[in-house]
Enzyme design. Structure first.
Site, mmCIF file in Angstrom:
data_model
loop_
_atom_site.group_PDB
_atom_site.id
_atom_site.type_symbol
_atom_site.label_atom_id
_atom_site.label_comp_id
_atom_site.label_asym_id
_atom_site.label_seq_id
_atom_site.Cartn_x
_atom_site.Cartn_y
_atom_site.Cartn_z
ATOM 1 N N ASP A 83 -4.861 -13.732 13.236
ATOM 2 C CA ASP A 83 -5.454 -15.003 13.634
ATOM 3 C C ASP A 83 -6.972 -14.923 13.572
ATOM 4 O O ASP A 83 -7.555 -13.838 13.564
ATOM 5 C CB ASP A 83 -5.005 -15.407 15.038
ATOM 6 C CG ASP A 83 -5.566 -14.503 16.131
ATOM 7 O OD1 ASP A 83 -5.480 -13.259 15.973
ATOM 8 O OD2 ASP A 83 -6.090 -15.016 17.140
ATOM 9 N N GLU A 178 -4.693 -12.653 18.857
ATOM 10 C CA GLU A 178 -5.592 -11.706 19.525
ATOM 11 C C GLU A 178 -6.849 -12.397 20.008
ATOM 12 O O GLU A 178 -7.394 -12.072 21.066
ATOM 13 C CB GLU A 178 -5.946 -10.563 18.565
ATOM 14 C CG GLU A 178 -6.710 -9.405 19.218
ATOM 15 C CD GLU A 178 -8.225 -9.548 19.187
ATOM 16 O OE1 GLU A 178 -8.921 -8.699 19.780
ATOM 17 O OE2 GLU A 178 -8.736 -10.525 18.577
#
Length: 412
Positions: A83, A178
């Site tokens: 991400d 994350e």
């Protein structure tokens, strides 16, 4: 030899896929578009020859490279997240390649006069003569942490193609979310089955980190009372003015823009206010556990003192710990840091061992039973339009992964 063109094209293929995460979502992954890259990574891991490639219902990817030695070797892992940060848009990323960087200003976007300059970003001068990949000035790049994924995939591919490099069993793991603090929340440490791992999620070439902040989030709710302003004398309570008292009661120099190294801080990152209600949102950070606890106690004391001052409960505090310093879990197994340091030295890289002024999946994973220091991925100026990465740093990070695998097999 790892090809500069091959690793550049792999990296660009990743960053041009939008995988921005969303802190306001309750799903995992937090955005459906993270699946776009996740599914591609699964296919790529299968294509290069990895074994036991899996993706679960939450988009956590795991794969195995079997040992090619006949003696027992600890199982090691390498982990990165796919991400990108919601701090700046990751939609329609258009990377620019700067060959043989000359040390001067780089025009990212002439139309908007967006300049990447070594006068402001001095680290650029470390990479004169190298190949840089930058943004076009309108998005982030996504080297945090698609560079780490690129390096792990490239290292596994290289080891598969060069079986003369001896190694034990290697696990790889790629995670969603994350950037919003949830990358390790649903990571199945037992399934991963490694003795230790490394996150490839650092910045400058040479970084090797096994200390990070202790972290908490704080919300201060301030109650006011709305009255017609023409008749408000002695009656109106403007919560925004009261909130400013809390802000001013914290140490003014203990903020991110005035701290470095091991210095902790209080960071006010969002205010939402009206007369009747104001909400302050903070993150609280410190490497030292005692100082971290003292920071939380100070916030509670200020709230209590202000409520006492005004004789009613105007202020409410919500505090929640987010993660802790992984140093406590890594120090008992410091050989895992020593191996990474030796790998860098053998490759002519000067190790930069320093504390992380932030968090990492490795922190949470270390407390989940998987000791997990952090290694450079090579990018700079994460989470914004000035992000860039030297291709040579990605190559070196890939070589570090291979060398760690080789040294672990040799030492055992």
């Amino acid at each position: 030899m790892i090809s500069k063109n091959h690793i550049s094209q792999r990296f660009i293929s990743y960053v041009t896929i939008d995988t921005e995460s969303d802190p306001n979502s309750e799903t995992t992954p937090s955005t459906p578009k993270q699946w776009d890259l996740a599914n591609i990574l699964v296919e790529e891991l299968i294509t290069i020859g990895m074994h036991d490639v899996t993706i679960d219902d939450n988009a956590y990817i795991m794969a195995t490279l079997p040992s090619n030695v006949d003696h027992e070797v600890p199982i090691i892992g390498f982990i990165s997240h796919f991400d990108t940060s919601p701090d700046f848009t990751g939609t329609n990323v258009k990377p620019q390649i700067i060959e043989n960087y000359d040390g001067n200003d780089i025009v990212l976007n002439a139309e908007e006069n967006i300049i990447l300059s070594p006068d402001y970003f001095e680290d650029l001068l470390l990479y004169k003569g190298q190949t840089l990949i930058t943004t076009d000035g309108t998005t982030l790049l996504g080297a945090d942490d698609k560079a780490g994924i690129c390096e792990i995939v490239s290292a596994m591919e290289y080891l598969i193609q060069n079986p003369q490099i001896k190694h034990g069993t290697i696990k790889v793991g790629f995670t969603p979310d994350e950037e919003i603090g949830r990358g390790a929340h649903k990571f199945d440490v037992k399934k991963f089955a490694a003795d230790w791992a490394y996150t490839m999620d650092g910045s400058q070439i040479g970084e090797l980190e096994y200390e990070n902040f202790n972290a908490a989030g704080a919300i201060i709710k301030v109650k006011g009372k709305i009255v017609h302003p023409g008749y408000a004398k002695g009656k109106m309570i403007n919560s925004m003015y009261y909130a400013s008292e809390f802000i001013n009661a914290l140490p003014k120099e203990e903020v991110p823009e005035h701290t470095q190294s091991y210095e902790g801080f209080f960071h006010l990152y969002q205010i939402n206010g009206k007369v009747e209600h104001t909400q302050l949102e903070y993150i609280v950070r410190d490497h030292d556990k005692n100082k971290f606890e003292a920071r939380k106690l100070l916030m509670a004391k200020i709230v209590n003192d202000l409520n006492t001052k005004y004789g009613s409960v105007i202020f409410e505090l919500e505090l929640k710990d987010q993660y802790y310093n992984m140093k406590e879990k890594v120090e008992p197994v410091m050989h895992i840091v020593d191996i990474a340091e030796e790998a860098m030295k053998q490759l002519g890289i000067t190790p930069l061992i320093k504390p992380i002024r932030g968090g990492t999946d490795g922190s949470q994973l270390s407390y989940m039973g998987l000791p997990c220091p952090n290694i450079f991925a090579g990018g700079h100026n994460f989470h914004g339009r000035y992000e860039y990465i030297p291709v040579e740093s990605m190559i070196k990070a890939t070589e570090v992964i291979c060398k760690i695998a080789e040294l672990t097999a040799l030492k055992h």
